[in-house]
Design an enzyme around this catalytic site. Structure first.
Site, PDB file in Angstrom:
ATOM      1  N   ASP A  37      30.227  34.295  48.975  1.00 31.48           N
ATOM      2  CA  ASP A  37      29.492  34.780  47.791  1.00 31.48           C
ATOM      3  C   ASP A  37      28.213  35.459  48.255  1.00 31.48           C
ATOM      4  O   ASP A  37      27.708  35.178  49.348  1.00 31.48           O
ATOM      5  CB  ASP A  37      29.166  33.608  46.850  1.00 31.48           C
ATOM      6  CG  ASP A  37      28.994  34.049  45.398  1.00 31.48           C
ATOM      7  OD1 ASP A  37      29.866  33.725  44.570  1.00 31.48           O
ATOM      8  OD2 ASP A  37      27.998  34.742  45.087  1.00 31.48           O
ATOM      9  N   ASN A  90      38.004  38.020  44.310  1.00 33.69           N
ATOM     10  CA  ASN A  90      37.624  37.567  42.971  1.00 33.69           C
ATOM     11  C   ASN A  90      36.255  38.074  42.523  1.00 33.69           C
ATOM     12  O   ASN A  90      36.030  38.219  41.330  1.00 33.69           O
ATOM     13  CB  ASN A  90      37.651  36.024  42.963  1.00 33.69           C
ATOM     14  CG  ASN A  90      36.913  35.447  41.784  1.00 33.69           C
ATOM     15  OD1 ASN A  90      37.429  35.411  40.671  1.00 33.69           O
ATOM     16  ND2 ASN A  90      35.667  35.004  42.005  1.00 33.69           N
ATOM     17  N   TYR A 156      34.427  48.704  33.594  1.00 33.97           N
ATOM     18  CA  TYR A 156      35.177  47.479  33.921  1.00 33.97           C
ATOM     19  C   TYR A 156      36.679  47.712  33.736  1.00 33.97           C
ATOM     20  O   TYR A 156      37.484  47.357  34.600  1.00 33.97           O
ATOM     21  CB  TYR A 156      34.673  46.359  33.004  1.00 33.97           C
ATOM     22  CG  TYR A 156      35.196  44.974  33.309  1.00 33.97           C
ATOM     23  CD1 TYR A 156      34.601  44.187  34.286  1.00 33.97           C
ATOM     24  CD2 TYR A 156      36.271  44.445  32.602  1.00 33.97           C
ATOM     25  CE1 TYR A 156      35.054  42.895  34.543  1.00 33.97           C
ATOM     26  CE2 TYR A 156      36.731  43.157  32.854  1.00 33.97           C
ATOM     27  CZ  TYR A 156      36.122  42.391  33.822  1.00 33.97           C
ATOM     28  OH  TYR A 156      36.577  41.114  34.082  1.00 33.97           O
ATOM     29  N   LYS A 160      39.440  47.507  36.710  1.00 32.13           N
ATOM     30  CA  LYS A 160      40.512  46.502  36.683  1.00 32.13           C
ATOM     31  C   LYS A 160      41.896  47.149  36.657  1.00 32.13           C
ATOM     32  O   LYS A 160      42.841  46.614  37.255  1.00 32.13           O
ATOM     33  CB  LYS A 160      40.316  45.555  35.495  1.00 32.13           C
ATOM     34  CG  LYS A 160      39.055  44.702  35.597  1.00 32.13           C
ATOM     35  CD  LYS A 160      39.024  43.853  36.859  1.00 32.13           C
ATOM     36  CE  LYS A 160      37.846  42.893  36.888  1.00 32.13           C
ATOM     37  NZ  LYS A 160      37.810  42.055  38.101  1.00 32.13           N
ATOM     38  N   ILE A 189      37.500  34.039  29.718  1.00 31.93           N
ATOM     39  CA  ILE A 189      37.347  32.686  30.258  1.00 31.93           C
ATOM     40  C   ILE A 189      35.867  32.329  30.172  1.00 31.93           C
ATOM     41  O   ILE A 189      35.012  33.159  30.509  1.00 31.93           O
ATOM     42  CB  ILE A 189      37.799  32.624  31.737  1.00 31.93           C
ATOM     43  CG1 ILE A 189      39.171  33.302  31.936  1.00 31.93           C
ATOM     44  CG2 ILE A 189      37.787  31.189  32.253  1.00 31.93           C
ATOM     45  CD1 ILE A 189      40.336  32.615  31.297  1.00 31.93           C
ATOM     46  N   THR A 191      32.858  31.376  31.558  1.00 35.17           N
ATOM     47  CA  THR A 191      32.242  31.171  32.875  1.00 35.17           C
ATOM     48  C   THR A 191      30.784  31.585  32.912  1.00 35.17           C
ATOM     49  O   THR A 191      30.047  31.156  33.785  1.00 35.17           O
ATOM     50  CB  THR A 191      32.936  32.022  33.947  1.00 35.17           C
ATOM     51  OG1 THR A 191      32.786  33.386  33.576  1.00 35.17           O
ATOM     52  CG2 THR A 191      34.393  31.671  34.098  1.00 35.17           C
TER      53      THR A 191
END
Ligand SMILES: NC(=O)c1ccc[n+]([C@@H]2O[C@H](COP(=O)([O-])OP(=O)(O)OC[C@H]3O[C@@H](n4cnc5c(N)ncnc54)[C@H](O)[C@@H]3O)[C@@H](O)[C@H]2O)c1
Length: 249
Positions: A37, A90, A156, A160, A189, A191
């Site tokens: 990360d 990810n 985005y 994607k 989701i 997060t």
């Protein structure tokens, strides 16, 4: 026993959200995980959570927009654990919403640089290490927005869609060298990324899923760990939505 026992995995963006859950689920199946990360403390915390459950993990600093960092990450996995079997690309960012005609140039560049170039940098670094040891699995985290549009999220959505294309290209170019690729398409989701939306939008998002709610990181992590298993050997270049029925409407 899991076929991931003793395998070596890297997960980018593993300091939070989906990446953390994916790293934890891979480690729970016995994989040795490099938790990568740009946020060092967050990555260290994920590695600590894995160690707490008697799993094996190391934190490593990576900025996926840098090809040199992406190469260094793979080199670190090979140095620490001798090989690379599973890579999960990810790390990603969500841009502030703008209609397509009003997207500022810097928002476009920044989003594409993390969400698309970051995945490309990862793939380029990971494939040679996998080929050297007879193959591996590359899981790219796309989105439901890799197949449909969404108001205000042009950079985005474009990134994607391209990630799903890159996933197919890995299969076409490297299946014969034992590399398998899968693109994952989470719906919304909980997060932190969803924090860019206001309360009314978040409620509408819950209702947009036939299941009536957004997903949880664990519901994504579990599937990503599963698709990396050897039993999925004939699934290659595929796009797998994890969406509570979102795309079925
Ligand atoms: N949360 C959702 O609803 C959702 C839905 C579909 C797809 N996704 C995708 O899942 C992935 C993870 O999203 P999340 O919701 O867990 O996000 P998050 O913000 O919770 O976590 C993202 C992580 O990536 C790291 N990161 C950001 N830029 C980086 C860089 N340049 N280099 C290395 N690491 C970097 C961050 O530090 C953070 O730890 C993203 O690709 C996202 O597009 C998320």
């Amino acid at each position: 026993m899991s076929s991931l026992q003793g395998k070596v995995a890297v997960v980018t963006g593993a300091g939070a959200g989906l990446g953390r859950s994916i790293a934890i689920r891979l480690a729970a199946r016995g994989a040795r995980v490099v938790v990568a990360d740009i946020a060092d403390e967050a990555a260290a915390e994920t590695a600590r959570l894995i160690a707490e459950e008697a799993g094996e993990a190391r934190a490593f600093h990576v900025d996926v927009t840098s090809s040199a960092d992406s190469v260094a990450l793979v080199a670190h996995a090979v140095l620490m654990y001798g090989r690379l079997d599973v890579a999960v690309n990810n790390a990603g960012v969500a841009p502030p919403p703008h209609p397509i005609a009003e997207v500022p140039a810097d928002v476009w560049r920044r989003t594409l640089s993390v969400d698309l170039d970051g995945v490309f940098n990862g793939i380029q670094a990971q494939i040679p290490a996998m080929v050297e040891h007879g193959g591996g699995v590359i899981v790219n985290i796309a989105s439901i927005l890799g197949t449909v549009g969404f108001p205000g999220l042009a950079p985005y959505v474009a990134a994607k869609h391209a990630v799903i294309g890159l996933t197919k290209q890995i299969a076409v170019d490297y299946a014969k060298q034992g590399i398998r690729s899968i693109a994952i398409g989470p719906a919304f989701i909980k997060t932190g990324l969803e924090a860019v939306f206001d309360d009314a939008t978040r409620k509408a998002l819950d209702e947009a899923h036939p299941i009536g709610r957004m997903g949880t990181p664990g519901e994504v992590g579990e599937v990503v760990a599963a698709v990396a298993e050897d039993g999925w050997s004939f699934v290659n270049g595929a796009y797998l939505p994890i969406d509570g029925g979102y795309l079925s409407r």
